[in-house]
Design a protein around this motif. Structure first.
Motif, short mmCIF file in Angstrom:
data_model
loop_
_atom_site.label_atom_id
_atom_site.label_comp_id
_atom_site.label_asym_id
_atom_site.label_seq_id
_atom_site.Cartn_x
_atom_site.Cartn_y
_atom_site.Cartn_z
N UNK A 17 0.84 -1.20 0.00
CA UNK A 17 0.00 0.00 0.00
C UNK A 17 0.88 1.25 0.00
N UNK A 18 0.33 2.32 -0.55
CA UNK A 18 0.91 3.65 -0.45
C UNK A 18 -0.09 4.52 0.31
N UNK A 19 0.38 5.23 1.33
CA UNK A 19 -0.54 5.98 2.19
C UNK A 19 -0.01 7.38 2.43
N UNK A 20 -0.92 8.38 2.36
CA UNK A 20 -0.55 9.77 2.57
C UNK A 20 -1.26 10.42 3.75
N UNK A 21 -2.54 10.13 3.92
CA UNK A 21 -3.36 10.88 4.87
C UNK A 21 -3.56 10.14 6.19
N UNK B 214 8.16 1.86 4.65
CA UNK B 214 9.14 2.63 3.86
C UNK B 214 8.66 4.08 3.80
N UNK B 215 9.48 4.99 4.28
CA UNK B 215 9.16 6.42 4.28
C UNK B 215 9.77 7.09 3.06
N UNK B 216 9.00 7.95 2.41
CA UNK B 216 9.55 8.75 1.31
C UNK B 216 8.87 10.12 1.31
N UNK B 217 9.55 11.10 0.72
CA UNK B 217 9.02 12.46 0.59
C UNK B 217 8.84 12.75 -0.89
N UNK C 21 16.56 14.43 -1.06
CA UNK C 21 15.28 13.80 -1.39
C UNK C 21 14.83 14.15 -2.80
N UNK C 22 15.81 14.34 -3.70
CA UNK C 22 15.44 14.69 -5.07
C UNK C 22 14.70 13.53 -5.74
N UNK C 23 13.93 13.87 -6.76
CA UNK C 23 12.96 12.94 -7.33
C UNK C 23 13.56 11.61 -7.75
N UNK D 179 4.03 8.28 2.35
CA UNK D 179 4.44 9.55 1.78
C UNK D 179 4.32 10.62 2.87
N UNK D 180 5.43 10.96 3.50
CA UNK D 180 5.42 12.02 4.50
C UNK D 180 5.47 11.51 5.93
N UNK D 181 5.88 12.39 6.82
CA UNK D 181 6.07 12.04 8.22
C UNK D 181 4.78 11.76 8.99
N UNK D 182 3.69 12.52 8.78
CA UNK D 182 2.50 12.29 9.61
C UNK D 182 1.96 10.87 9.53
N UNK D 183 1.73 10.36 8.31
CA UNK D 183 1.19 9.01 8.17
C UNK D 183 2.19 7.98 8.68
#
Length: 393
Positions: free
Chosen positions: A112-116, A179-182, A369-371, A163-167
């Protein structure tokens, strides 16, 4: 050996008289997936009826991947096949939360990919001006029920990319492989150059007026209504500063009506192409990115502005706090406190060396953290989960 990647996406698609049209950014992203995945790639899209403002025509055979467009609520199992190694799906889409059983049935892995986070979803609902109170309450109750499904799905998945620190901070304890990514669109060759950083620093140290910039959707949930009040406060503090706003949205007319009182110091521009126009403008014509965003969603704008050498002045939401504390590339003001946000910028105006240091720190963090590096690391993680690490190398 099964080696097919199946991506479940909520990207919009439209069947027109002249054929299939897909979102331009989605097609560009899929080209990269096809290039880096060590096997065939398939995509399953939901027919969600979303608008397609930046579409591209996709004639038969023009895509490098198989594509199925299925109705909402339909199972995806018939579109998986027997050679699937990995299914990647957005856990922010509630229709993907029943995938663990469907993916297990074909003996594949699920990422899964999760943002919110739940808090972010509820705050977005509450700020939606298009919904009355009763509708917002019903939506909030539905969202709370979906949270239980989400947590069950995350526990059942083979891995989750956050995607991002909060989630990541909220849910990582539920998953077996996190796996954390920005996420952002800025590649290494798009970052601010050393000479551009030097030119900005010299200008700032000369005492020239601060050049603020903002880009994005001009919507209440994005904090666009706070942009002009920040400039009002800066004027009251005697800070010489300009603000260029790039974007459109429901607050565009309201912002446009308020420009006259700034005597040309605040300018409103339509959206511009990110690579060809916005990035060069950020790199050469701005000093500070003004973010009034109150939500904790993982906006890519922070990293993209920082990579252009801009210090970010923003509210203390979960995402910007995580970036700022790790980077030193800007400053925080209490959530929703417009006066404090302006005071932060006024402090930089008095101490230009501190602002220059924040600009340098911002670019350095964004470079980490470049693309290209972020994308390749995500793909390598997918390969590892699928057991295809050796082929990927």
């Amino acid at each position: 050996m099964a080696n097919r990647l199946v991506i479940y996406s909520s990207a919009p698609a439209q069947q027109r008289e002249d054929g299939l049209w897909l979102d331009a950014k989605f097609v560009q992203g899929m080209e990269r997936h096809v290039a880096e995945w060590p096997g065939p790639v398939s995509v399953v899209l939901r027919d969600v009826g979303l608008p397609l403002p930046f579409g591209v025509h996709c004639p038969p055979g023009s895509l490098g991947f198989d594509l199925a467009i299925v109705p909402r609520g339909a199972p995806i199992t018939p579109h998986l096949g027997r050679d699937v190694a990995l299914v990647a799906a957005a856990a922010d889409d509630h229709e993907a939360l029943d995938f663990p059983a469907q993916v297990k049935a074909v003996d594949a892995k699920l990422v899964y990919v999760l943002e919110y986070t739940l808090g972010t979803r509820l705050r977005i609902l509450w700020m939606d001006r298009t919904r009355g109170l009763a509708r917002r309450l019903r939506s909030a109750l539905w969202t709370l029920k979906q949270e239980r499904r989400l947590r069950r799905a995350l526990r059942a998945a083979d891995a989750v990319q956050f995607n991002g620190y909060p989630a990541y901070d909220v849910y990582r304890g539920l998953v077996r492989d996190a796996h954390l990514y920005l996420d952002n669109r800025l590649s290494g060759d798009m970052m601010a150059r050393d000479d551009e950083m030097t030119t900005r620093a010299e200008r700032l140290r000369s005492g020239a007026p601060l050049r603020l910039i903002h880009s994005g959707r001009l919507e209440p949930m994005k904090g666009a209504g706070d942009l002009l009040p920040v400039m009002d406060r800066l004027a009251a503090l005697g800070v010489e500063a300009t603000l260029d706003i790039y974007g459109t949205g429901s607050l565009e007319a309201e912002i446009g009506a308020g420009l006259a009182r700034f005597d040309g110091r605040v300018r409103l521009h339509p959206p511009v192409d990110f690579v060809r126009e916005l990035v060069p403008i950020n790199r050469r014509q701005a000093d500070v990115f003004l973010s009034c965003h109150r939500q904790s969603d993982p906006s890519c704008t922070y990293l993209e502005a920082m990579g252009c050498g801009l210090a970010v002045a923003g509210f203390d939401n979960g995402m910007w706090r995580g970036v700022q504390e790790r980077s030193g590339g800007g400053g925080l003001a209490p959530l929703g406190n417009v006066a404090a946000l302006a005071d932060l910028i006024a402090g930089w105006d008095r101490d230009r060396d501190r602002l220059v240091l924040a600009c340098d720190s911002a670019r350095a963090f964004a470079a980490e953290h470049e693309f290209d590096g972020v994308f390749s690391a995500r793909m390598a993680h997918w390969c590892k989960v699928a057991g295809l690490t050796e082929q990927a190398q």
